[in-house]
Design a protein around this motif. Structure first.
Motif, PDB file in Angstrom:
ATOM      1  N   LYS A  92      13.384  35.870 -20.036  1.00 62.17           N
ATOM      2  CA  LYS A  92      14.053  36.584 -18.951  1.00 62.17           C
ATOM      3  C   LYS A  92      15.572  36.497 -19.138  1.00 62.17           C
ATOM      4  CE  LYS A  92      13.008  38.523 -14.936  1.00 62.17           C
ATOM      5  NZ  LYS A  92      11.907  39.401 -14.586  1.00 62.17           N
ATOM      6  N   TYR A  93      16.043  35.326 -19.510  1.00 64.88           N
ATOM      7  CA  TYR A  93      17.489  35.128 -19.623  1.00 64.88           C
ATOM      8  C   TYR A  93      18.059  35.915 -20.793  1.00 64.88           C
ATOM      9  CZ  TYR A  93      22.044  32.899 -19.954  1.00 64.88           C
ATOM     10  OH  TYR A  93      23.375  32.676 -19.990  1.00 64.88           O
ATOM     11  N   PHE A  94      17.412  35.807 -21.942  1.00 69.82           N
ATOM     12  CA  PHE A  94      17.944  36.468 -23.119  1.00 69.82           C
ATOM     13  C   PHE A  94      17.504  37.931 -23.213  1.00 69.82           C
ATOM     14  CE2 PHE A  94      18.173  32.004 -24.607  1.00 69.82           C
ATOM     15  CZ  PHE A  94      19.508  31.968 -24.945  1.00 69.82           C
ATOM     16  N   ASN A 105      22.430  30.598 -29.555  1.00 67.71           N
ATOM     17  CA  ASN A 105      22.829  30.161 -28.213  1.00 67.71           C
ATOM     18  C   ASN A 105      22.111  28.884 -27.841  1.00 67.71           C
ATOM     19  OD1 ASN A 105      24.417  32.684 -27.370  1.00 67.71           O
ATOM     20  ND2 ASN A 105      22.466  33.490 -28.128  1.00 67.71           N
ATOM     21  N   LYS A 108      22.700  27.274 -24.522  1.00 60.25           N
ATOM     22  CA  LYS A 108      22.073  27.904 -23.346  1.00 60.25           C
ATOM     23  C   LYS A 108      20.623  27.437 -23.216  1.00 60.25           C
ATOM     24  CE  LYS A 108      25.342  30.741 -21.947  1.00 60.25           C
ATOM     25  NZ  LYS A 108      26.196  30.131 -20.931  1.00 60.25           N
ATOM     26  N   GLU A 135      22.487  31.672 -13.602  1.00 63.16           N
ATOM     27  CA  GLU A 135      23.373  32.807 -13.334  1.00 63.16           C
ATOM     28  C   GLU A 135      24.628  32.350 -12.603  1.00 63.16           C
ATOM     29  OE1 GLU A 135      21.926  36.573 -11.294  1.00 63.16           O
ATOM     30  OE2 GLU A 135      20.110  35.683 -12.154  1.00 63.16           O
ATOM     31  N   ASP A 138      26.934  30.751 -14.862  1.00 65.40           N
ATOM     32  CA  ASP A 138      27.606  31.733 -15.699  1.00 65.40           C
ATOM     33  C   ASP A 138      28.743  32.420 -14.945  1.00 65.40           C
ATOM     34  OD1 ASP A 138      26.309  31.304 -18.031  1.00 65.40           O
ATOM     35  OD2 ASP A 138      24.792  32.868 -17.752  1.00 65.40           O
ATOM     36  N   GLN A 141      32.063  30.127 -14.132  1.00 68.81           N
ATOM     37  CA  GLN A 141      33.067  29.974 -15.163  1.00 68.81           C
ATOM     38  C   GLN A 141      34.190  31.001 -14.963  1.00 68.81           C
ATOM     39  OE1 GLN A 141      31.169  31.929 -18.149  1.00 68.81           O
ATOM     40  NE2 GLN A 141      33.081  32.453 -19.146  1.00 68.81           N
ATOM     41  N   GLU A 142      33.829  32.250 -14.618  1.00 65.97           N
ATOM     42  CA  GLU A 142      34.842  33.277 -14.383  1.00 65.97           C
ATOM     43  C   GLU A 142      35.671  32.918 -13.149  1.00 65.97           C
ATOM     44  OE1 GLU A 142      33.985  36.581 -16.180  1.00 65.97           O
ATOM     45  OE2 GLU A 142      32.820  35.120 -17.292  1.00 65.97           O
TER      46      GLU A 142
ATOM     47  N   MET B   1      20.448  40.688 -15.420  1.00 63.75           N
ATOM     48  CA  MET B   1      20.618  39.437 -16.181  1.00 63.75           C
ATOM     49  C   MET B   1      21.969  39.436 -16.880  1.00 63.75           C
ATOM     50  SD  MET B   1      18.440  37.062 -16.116  1.00 63.75           S
ATOM     51  CE  MET B   1      18.410  37.376 -14.350  1.00 63.75           C
ATOM     52  N   PRO B   2      22.558  38.304 -16.927  1.00 64.81           N
ATOM     53  CA  PRO B   2      23.859  38.239 -17.590  1.00 64.81           C
ATOM     54  C   PRO B   2      23.692  38.475 -19.078  1.00 64.81           C
ATOM     55  CG  PRO B   2      23.093  36.057 -16.984  1.00 64.81           C
ATOM     56  CD  PRO B   2      22.090  37.018 -16.454  1.00 64.81           C
ATOM     57  N   VAL B   4      24.133  37.836 -22.679  1.00 61.11           N
ATOM     58  CA  VAL B   4      24.352  36.526 -23.264  1.00 61.11           C
ATOM     59  C   VAL B   4      25.685  36.464 -23.976  1.00 61.11           C
ATOM     60  CG1 VAL B   4      23.460  34.915 -24.929  1.00 61.11           C
ATOM     61  CG2 VAL B   4      21.922  36.178 -23.444  1.00 61.11           C
ATOM     62  N   LYS B   6      28.682  36.463 -23.144  1.00 55.49           N
ATOM     63  CA  LYS B   6      29.716  37.459 -22.883  1.00 55.49           C
ATOM     64  C   LYS B   6      31.070  36.772 -22.769  1.00 55.49           C
ATOM     65  CE  LYS B   6      28.444  37.144 -18.152  1.00 55.49           C
ATOM     66  NZ  LYS B   6      28.138  37.598 -16.881  1.00 55.49           N
ATOM     67  N   GLY B   7      31.407  36.256 -21.558  1.00 55.73           N
ATOM     68  CA  GLY B   7      32.742  35.701 -21.389  1.00 55.73           C
ATOM     69  C   GLY B   7      33.005  34.494 -22.271  1.00 55.73           C
TER      70      GLY B   7
END
Lengths: 159, 969
Positions: A92-94, A105, A108, A135, A138, A141-142, B1-2, B4, B6-7
């Motif tokens: 699901k994530y990738f 990764n 991750k 999520e 993720d 971080q921004e 979904m993010p 992968v 990316k940032g």
């Protein structure tokens, strides 16, 4: 669960997670031995085997073997589904995960595993909740970068 | 979904990883890595301060290199710096590095702990989780010292976010596993238990693992979790498949949580509260029913999750071992799985049935599947499944099916995988011995074993067959005949030659009457094998030859000729040469009488634990390494006169503490049944400790705490001990032991593995019992747990248990203390259940604890007048209990006095007009009341009878005391 190993059909270790304290030497020995044992098994064989005083539960997904070592009183079938749930999470994530995703990764893959299993026990079995946590991290971080610069800006103003 | 990477994608890292992947050889890879390491090192050492991103990137590269299997000896400091970064991903990589590459460098640990402390107190749930994950991943003692007291607070605090609670629970679990002494739940206990009621399923899922682990160690403190777990389970089991939303997995509601709940319940005996128990039984029935329903999905995940719960439920049913109905249903369900098309299910069914086979309720039901299991042994393609089938056959074997099972195992051996042959051989040898009714069958079986799998027949196995043949003269002639026939085969295994040499050397005369097996024929047959054998076997054969000279003088010339030839008398091997020279000399100078004395038939071997059983235990035990050692020490022992002896000597060593030879009728010495009624009669003038080892010289056995077990001998009285072997086929309902009515110390239980000693003291209505568990083997017992339960109404009786360490090392002894409070009078005894793993097998024992009502006696001195006055006051018929019975033990005055004193009452002199009679008085102290008791014992030495009369202020006490005491005299 005592440890989890992910390795390829060629016997390359892709991920290792140890929930019991062992020396690096022991870890390497165990890995070598287990990879060999599991790879030698034929496809239709059962997914469990006794190994030393542990039970090994493994399953192959495409080119990757997922292999868990559990203790005597642990449940084999539910461990098999732990593996499956982890695969689902990665997928699901990738977005239809493949071995390369895990190679490039790897960090991750570790983070997702930590959200799902901790200390060798299932921490959160809901797929939604695990992915939400990842999520959020993720996104954090921004926003943190922004937050940080805002603070810096404020400090500038008030100093 | 993010998307992968990316940032935070680290381009440099990706490039490096592709470079490594493109390396054509190992050398190229190492070269590339060394280049990178040099680069990173120079970056870290350089003058220019690195920004967070570069630091993260390099640390990540180091991590990657480490995970490839290379050593990393720097970068730790940079990783620690990342921990205090404000950027989440930098912090995260820092933590990951630390988690994977822990270094016990004390300075760094301090820095790491500091960073963790900051994050824990940040109140930012994401940071807190990161810090908790790190502690859980590292789990070192230093971290436990720093955080073990902080985390329980986070876990139960009202304002903690759910995700943090989840991490905190499992973090604590990890710390508890590594440093149990540092994690003290204390005041938090009840709040932790109540996490089972939490709204959030994830919190319950995480917390229950912690609670299970804590319950195993402190069952009493966490007892309240049982009813909570049952109601939670019941809600899940009865919920529709969609009720639990994302916690439903392939139409199965909360499978992980269900399994964990069922696992938690296995830490406890069946719930005592009827309502809770009823609810639980209902749950278990529902789970069994669901197994029969058509699947809601064809996906394997659905059936796996469903069956995971089912197997866990079956484990619980087996653990309780008290619901025959459920046990039989479980057995039937597993029977269905035995023929399932999924290999995994067949494997698990075989495994689970193995434990069911040891329950008295289901042993017979398991036996009905024998044909299926035999078929599995023959046809399964997967060796691990066949292994399970062999284990199950071994477990379900009893006298009724031993011949069939042994025959099947023997035939399987011919094609068995090399990896399991040795174990199979041991198992066949044990079963053949254990269930041998006629010993010719036993001899045939073992010889077949040698024929089929000679290479895997260890020394123990052939030593054992010789021991048995020597000890049983009814089988000697048959054995001689059979080995003689077996040796006719042109190629026979060396082990066969050994057995043949030994047996013919001893009993060749029994078949010498037949001209087809005349002495010379026997000798020639043996000698035809001589040159193909190894040195120890040759040595054994030489000894057989000299025995032949004694048995059959007519062979003397031939044998002397053989001994005299250069290949013997000048053999380069010292041992062979020496034997040849000595035997030659002995045969030529000794007279027939001397020869007959020197070479007399071997005396019977003392019965010891079967060396084979010891070997199997060793093999299955975690310390399996020592097997080779054992074998090395035996390799020398292949001679005739010394061979068997040495064999059994080493066997004795293998049997660990075989310092307690049991004169057992059982060949294997599994149960140490001592001769009945031997000891007490000889006990002269003992004070309190009538049955313990204390002889007349040492009247009051003062038992010191350390070495407690060594101070005591094994129970000498009768085999009627408190023993109930869960796995045995003996009478499983507790034969009440009366050994401890009149004494407080002694050995409660002993078998080949375990010795349990007790020492107890009582004051008023309180008591304290020390249990000493001694591991008699050299291998540690894993998952050692003890539970104390009070059946039925006995809850009126409070027992506080202290935990035992989960491992009992080989040869070690651990102590457990029970506090006992007597609330009201009682007649049943509390039960002590002990479980541990020895080798692969689960050992399960239930013993009655020798807590009897008389332990709470306070002696009361009174004069004759007072006594008879009170006697008259207690004149209602139900207050009196009387029994007339035959003396079972010595009627010696001193012995009787010692027993009556041991009972706890005051022995009153000059009260009864008849000096032969004994009267006693005492008060039983319970929390609710005091019960006065008067006792009169009238022996009749001539008739060897007693009349016992009890009068107590409470009728139930009179009755109970009368029952207890009648067995004592």
């Amino acid at each position: 669960m005592q440890f989890m190993l992910l390795f390829s059909r060629q016997g390359k270790l892709r991920l290792q997670k140890w929930y019991v304290p062992l020396s690096d030497k022991e870890k390497k020995k165990i890995t070598r031995e287990l990879v060999q044992t599991v790879l030698a098994r034929k496809p239709k064989m059962c997914s469990f085997l006794e190994w030393r005083d542990l039970k090994i539960v493994y399953k192959r997904y495409a080119s990757l073997y997922f292999c868990c070592a559990i203790e005597d009183q642990d449940n084999e079938l539910i461990t098999l589904e732990i593996i499956h749930r982890y695969v689902e999470l990665l997928d699901k994530y990738f977005g239809s995960v493949c071995e390369l995703d895990i190679i490039f990764n790897f960090e991750k893959a570790y983070f997702i595993l930590d959200e799902f299993l901790l200390g060798g026990e299932a921490q959160e079995t809901s797929k939604k909740n695990v992915l939400k946590a990842i999520e959020q991290a993720d996104l954090l971080q921004e926003s943190l970068v922004v937050f940080h610069s805002v603070c810096f800006f404020l400090i500038l103003i008030f100093s | 979904m993010p998307a992968v990477s990316k940032g935070d994608g680290m381009r440099g890292l990706a490039v490096f990883i592709s470079d490594i992947r493109n390396c054509k050889s190992k050398e190229a890879e190492i070269k590339r890595i060394n280049k990178e390491l040099a680069n990173i090192r120079s970056k870290f050492k350089g003058d220019k301060a690195l920004d967070g991103y570069s630091k993260k990137k390099y640390v990540c590269k180091l991590l990657f290199i480490f995970l490839l299997g290379h050593d990393i000896d720097f970068g730790h400091m940079e990783a620690v710096n990342l921990l205090s970064s404000n950027k989440y991903t930098e912090k995260q990589i820092g933590y990951l590095f630390i988690s994977v590459l822990v270094n016990s460098n004390s300075e760094l640990i301090r820095l790491i702990n500091n960073a963790i402390k900051n994050d824990l107190s940040s109140r930012n749930p994401t940071f807190m989780c990161l810090a908790l994950h790190c502690i859980a991943n590292v789990g070192s003692r230093e971290m436990a010292e720093a955080f073990a007291s902080e985390i329980p607070r986070i876990l139960v605090a009202g304002d903690t976010m759910d995700s943090v609670k989840q991490s905190a629970a499992l973090c604590l679990l990890r710390l508890y596993k590594t440093s149990p002494d540092l994690v003290l739940m204390g005041e938090w206990t009840s709040r932790v238990v109540h996490l089972l009621n939490d709204q959030h399923m994830g919190v319950v899922t995480a917390a229950i693992s912690l609670i299970t682990c804590l319950s195993m160690k402190n069952p009493d403190e966490f007892k309240t979790c049982v009813s909570l777990a049952v109601s939670r389970l019941s809600r899940i089991v009865s919920s529709a498949s969609t009720d639990l939303q994302d916690y439903t997995y392939y139409f199965v509601p909360a499978p992980w949580l269900s399994c964990k709940l069922l696992r938690l319940l296995q830490c406890y005996p069946p719930p005592e509260d009827g309502a809770v128990k009823g609810r639980l039984v209902e749950c278990l029935e529902t789970i069994l029913n669901k197994a029969q329903e058509p699947p809601k999905s064809k996906k394997v995940q659905h059936s796996n999750a469903k069956n995971a719960i089912l197997f866990e439920a079956i484990s619980l049913i087996i653990h309780y071992d008290s619901e025959p109905n459920l046990l039989v249903r479980a057995c039937n369900q597993l029977g269905q799985f035995l023929q399932h098309r999924e290999t995994n299910l067949r494997y698990l069914a075989l495994e689970s049935m193995c434990t069911l086979a040891s329950s008295e309720f289901s042993h017979e039901a398991v036996k009905t599947h024998i044909e299926t299991v035999i078929n599995a042994l023959k046809t399964e393609r997967d060796v691990s499944v066949r292994q399970r089938a062999a284990d199950l056959l071994y477990a379900m074997c009893d006298r009724s099916n031993a011949k069939q099972i042994v025959a099947e195992m023997l035939s399987y051996l011919e094609t068995a995988d090399y990896s399991i042959r040795e174990e199979m051989v041991l198992k066949v040898a044990i079963l053949a011995e254990k269930y041998a009714v006629d010993y010719s069958w036993y001899v045939d079986t073992i010889l077949n074993l040698i024929r089929i799998a000679g290479d895997y027949v260890s020394e123990e196995v052939w030593y054992r067959v010789i021991q048995i043949v020597i000890n049983r003269d009814d089988v000697q002639g048959y054995a001689a005949k059979t080995v003689f026939e077996a040796l006719q085969a042109p190629a026979c295994h060396e082990n066969m030659v050994k057995v043949g040499g030994y047996i013919l050397g001893e009993f060749g005369n029994l078949i010498a009457g037949d001209p087809r097996s005349s002495p010379l024929v026997q000798f020639n047959l043996l000698h035809s094998k001589f040159h193909l054998c190894s040195v120890p076997t040759r040595a054994l054969l030489l000894s057989a030859y000299i025995k032949f000279i004694n048995l059959f003088p007519e062979t003397k010339a031939t044998i002397q000729e053989v001994l005299r030839c250069d290949s013997q008398i000048r053999n380069s091997d010292v041992e062979l040469q020496q034997r040849a020279v000595e035997y030659l000399k002995l045969s030529s100078i000794a007279s027939t009488d001397v020869l007959a004395t020197v070479l007399e038939e071997m005396p019977p071997f003392p019965e010891r634990e079967s060396s084979i059983l010891a070997k199997l235990k060793k093999k299955k035990g975690p310390g399996a390494v020592s097997v080779t050692e054992l074998e090395d020490s035996k390799r020398e022992g292949g001679e005739l006169n010394g061979g068997g002896d040495r064999g059994s000597d080493t066997a004795a060593m293998a049997a660990s503490n075989a310092s307690t030879p049991s004169p057992s009728a059982d060949l294997l010495g599994i149960r140490s049944a001592a001769p009945i009624g031997a000891a007490p009669a000889s006990a002269g003038s003992l004070l309190v400790d009538v049955f313990s080892e204390a002889g007349p010289a040492a009247p009051s056995a003062a038992v010191s705490d350390d070495g407690f077990l060594r101070d005591l001998e094994q129970p000498t009285e009768t085999s009627d001990s408190l023993l109930v072997e869960g796995s045995g086929d003996s009478d499983p309902k507790f034969p009440v032991s009366h050994r401890f009515v009149c004494k407080n110390n002694g050995v409660l239980f002993e078998n080949q593995l375990l010795q349990i000693g007790i020492k107890s003291e009582y004051r008023q209505n309180l008591g304290r019992m020390y249990l000493f568990f001694g591991n008699k083997t050299s291998v540690q017992f894993a998952s050692f747990t003890t539970t104390v339960s009070c059946p039925g109404e006995l809850q009126s009786h409070i027992l506080l248990t202290k935990p035992v360490e989960p491992l009992v090392e080989g040869g070690a002894q651990i102590q457990q203390v029970l506090n006992i409070e007597c609330l009201t009078d009682f007649s049943e005894a509390p039960l002590l259940n002990i479980k541990f793993r020895y080798g692969g097998a689960l050992q399960n024992l239930t013993l009655k604890l020798p807590v009897t009502i008389n332990k709470f006696f306070q002696p009361t001195e009174m004069a004759s007048h007072d006594f008879f006055q009170r006697w008259k006051q207690l004149s209602q018929p139900q207050q009196e209990a009387q029994k007339i019975f035959k003396a079972n033990h010595s009627m010696d005055t001193e012995v009787l006095k010692a027993k009556l004193l041991g009972l706890g009452t005051a022995l009153l002199d000059n009260v009864d007009p008849n000096p032969e009679n004994y009267v006693c008085a005492g008060v039983i102290q319970t929390k609710s009341q005091q019960v006065g008791c008067l006792l009169r014992l009238e022996p009749n030495a001539q008739a060897q009878m007693y009349r016992l009369t009890l009068r107590c202020s409470k009728d139930s006490v009179s009755k109970r005391l009368c029952e207890l005491l009648a067995e004592q005299f």
